[in-house]
Motif scaffolding. Structure first.
Motif, mmCIF file in Angstrom:
data_model
loop_
_atom_site.group_PDB
_atom_site.id
_atom_site.type_symbol
_atom_site.label_atom_id
_atom_site.label_comp_id
_atom_site.label_asym_id
_atom_site.label_seq_id
_atom_site.Cartn_x
_atom_site.Cartn_y
_atom_site.Cartn_z
ATOM 1 N N PRO A 114 0.800 -1.232 0.000
ATOM 2 C CA PRO A 114 0.000 0.000 0.000
ATOM 3 C C PRO A 114 0.832 1.280 0.000
ATOM 4 C CG PRO A 114 -0.883 -1.587 1.573
ATOM 5 C CD PRO A 114 0.437 -2.128 1.116
ATOM 6 N N TRP A 115 2.014 1.237 0.565
ATOM 7 C CA TRP A 115 2.859 2.433 0.654
ATOM 8 C C TRP A 115 3.301 2.947 -0.718
ATOM 9 C CZ3 TRP A 115 7.603 1.537 -1.533
ATOM 10 C CH2 TRP A 115 8.004 0.191 -1.643
ATOM 11 N N LEU A 165 -6.883 5.319 -7.830
ATOM 12 C CA LEU A 165 -8.007 4.584 -7.252
ATOM 13 C C LEU A 165 -7.526 3.685 -6.107
ATOM 14 C CD1 LEU A 165 -10.176 3.655 -10.365
ATOM 15 C CD2 LEU A 165 -10.868 5.051 -8.413
ATOM 16 N N ALA A 166 -6.344 3.113 -6.260
ATOM 17 C CA ALA A 166 -5.779 2.307 -5.174
ATOM 18 C C ALA A 166 -5.518 3.181 -3.951
ATOM 19 C CB ALA A 166 -4.488 1.633 -5.636
ATOM 20 N N ALA A 169 -8.886 3.994 -2.321
ATOM 21 C CA ALA A 169 -9.419 2.809 -1.644
ATOM 22 C C ALA A 169 -8.727 2.574 -0.308
ATOM 23 C CB ALA A 169 -9.261 1.582 -2.543
ATOM 24 N N LEU A 170 -7.439 2.853 -0.256
ATOM 25 C CA LEU A 170 -6.683 2.656 0.975
ATOM 26 C C LEU A 170 -6.974 3.740 2.005
ATOM 27 C CD1 LEU A 170 -3.318 1.627 -0.678
ATOM 28 C CD2 LEU A 170 -4.741 0.165 0.762
ATOM 29 N N GLU A 171 -7.294 4.946 1.530
ATOM 30 C CA GLU A 171 -7.546 6.060 2.434
ATOM 31 C C GLU A 171 -8.967 6.060 2.985
ATOM 32 O OE1 GLU A 171 -6.570 9.522 0.194
ATOM 33 O OE2 GLU A 171 -4.401 9.271 0.437
ATOM 34 N N LEU A 211 -12.743 -0.092 -4.474
ATOM 35 C CA LEU A 211 -12.931 0.608 -5.733
ATOM 36 C C LEU A 211 -12.518 -0.233 -6.933
ATOM 37 C CD1 LEU A 211 -11.814 4.213 -4.758
ATOM 38 C CD2 LEU A 211 -14.113 3.307 -4.967
ATOM 39 N N GLY A 212 -12.251 -1.520 -6.713
ATOM 40 C CA GLY A 212 -11.912 -2.397 -7.826
ATOM 41 C C GLY A 212 -12.962 -2.373 -8.925
ATOM 42 N N PRO A 213 -14.255 -2.485 -8.581
ATOM 43 C CA PRO A 213 -15.298 -2.417 -9.616
ATOM 44 C C PRO A 213 -15.291 -1.096 -10.369
ATOM 45 C CG PRO A 213 -16.169 -3.400 -7.625
ATOM 46 C CD PRO A 213 -14.802 -2.879 -7.279
ATOM 47 N N ALA A 214 -15.015 0.011 -9.673
ATOM 48 C CA ALA A 214 -14.951 1.311 -10.346
ATOM 49 C C ALA A 214 -13.816 1.334 -11.356
ATOM 50 C CB ALA A 214 -14.765 2.427 -9.311
ATOM 51 N N LEU A 215 -12.707 0.726 -10.997
ATOM 52 C CA LEU A 215 -11.578 0.648 -11.917
ATOM 53 C C LEU A 215 -11.956 -0.147 -13.160
ATOM 54 C CD1 LEU A 215 -8.579 0.883 -12.728
ATOM 55 C CD2 LEU A 215 -8.149 -1.163 -11.349
ATOM 56 N N GLN A 216 -12.576 -1.293 -12.972
ATOM 57 C CA GLN A 216 -12.952 -2.132 -14.101
ATOM 58 C C GLN A 216 -13.965 -1.433 -15.000
ATOM 59 O OE1 GLN A 216 -11.546 -4.955 -14.986
ATOM 60 N NE2 GLN A 216 -10.161 -4.877 -13.227
#
Length: 240
Positions: A114-115, A165-166, A169-171, A211-216
């Motif tokens: 994640p970093w 997006l990653a 999603a992490l924040e 947010l994986g679906p948003a990315l796809q």
């Protein structure tokens, strides 16, 4: 004060092609980078410092500087190493599947480390792994000659979209219940008719942290647009 970013000096560490310091210890750029990645995975990028990694390895910070010039160089080496090997070509599946697979694999890298989304972008990729990832994305795009694409521009947009997006999603808080309650109270249908309708249908408490679906979805729309620019019924030529 920001440490000086010297691309040439950093590249020597990334490619491990610089002069090897004369030493009788087992300390090397590889061991330093591996230890720093382990610390970042456990504590985040903020936990990484030359002093901290020296303590983990049982050396002084001065000993590390003989192999890695400064923290900026260390973070660059950590980043390139953490990305790992780029996805192998999947030409048999077609250009769309190859790009979709690339995005999925990159998303997994960010979930594992994640970093990486916290690392500042100081230059275009110069390390072997980052360049290989960009090559793996640019290759199928460059073969779409008929689409007249700005390959570097599209590849940069795609890689940036996955990264951002990653990061989001992490924040995002994992539990969105409180946020949903606030929206339900204040999202006036007259003032915000579109958002009120959309959230009312999807539910703001749904798994918004994923947010994986948003990315796809966004990726499919972009690839649909690219496909529309290709001659009907034609696949890009394989230039190998």
């Amino acid at each position: 004060m920001t440490e000086e970013h010297d691309p040439a000096r950093t590249a020597r560490v990334l490619w491990r092609d610089g002069p090897k310091p004369a030493t009788r210890t087992r300390l090397s750029a590889d061991t330093i980078v591996a230890s720093a990645i382990a610390v970042a995975d456990a504590e985040g990028l903020a936990g990484v410092s030359m002093q901290r990694i020296a303590e983990v390895l049982g050396y002084t910070a001065m000993g590390l500087y003989r192999h890695v010039a400064n923290k900026a160089t260390l973070v660059a080496a950590m980043t390139d190493t953490a990305y790992g090997a780029a996805p192998a070509p999947r030409r048999a599946d077609g250009w769309r599947a190859e790009i979709e697979s690339w995005a999925t694999e990159l998303w997994r890298v960010y979930q594992a480390h994640p970093w990486l989304v916290e690392v500042p972008t100081r230059s275009a990729p110069i390390g072997p792994n980052e360049l290989a990832w960009f090559e793996a994305l640019a290759r199928p795009l460059a073969e779409l000659d008929a689409a007249g694409l700005d390959v570097i521009g599209v590849a940069t947009f795609l890689s940036s979209a996955v990264r951002d997006l990653a990061r989001i999603a992490l924040e995002l808080d994992a539990d969105q219940t409180a946020h949903a309650e606030v929206l339900a109270e204040h999202l006036d249908g007259k003032r915000f008719p579109t958002l009120s309708r959309l959230f009312g249908h999807a539910g703001p408490a749904d798994d918004t942290a994923d947010l994986g679906p948003a990315l796809q979805h966004g990726l499919h729309l972009l690839l649909d647009g690219i496909e529309l620019r290709l001659p009907t019924g034609k696949e890009p030529e394989n230039h190998d």
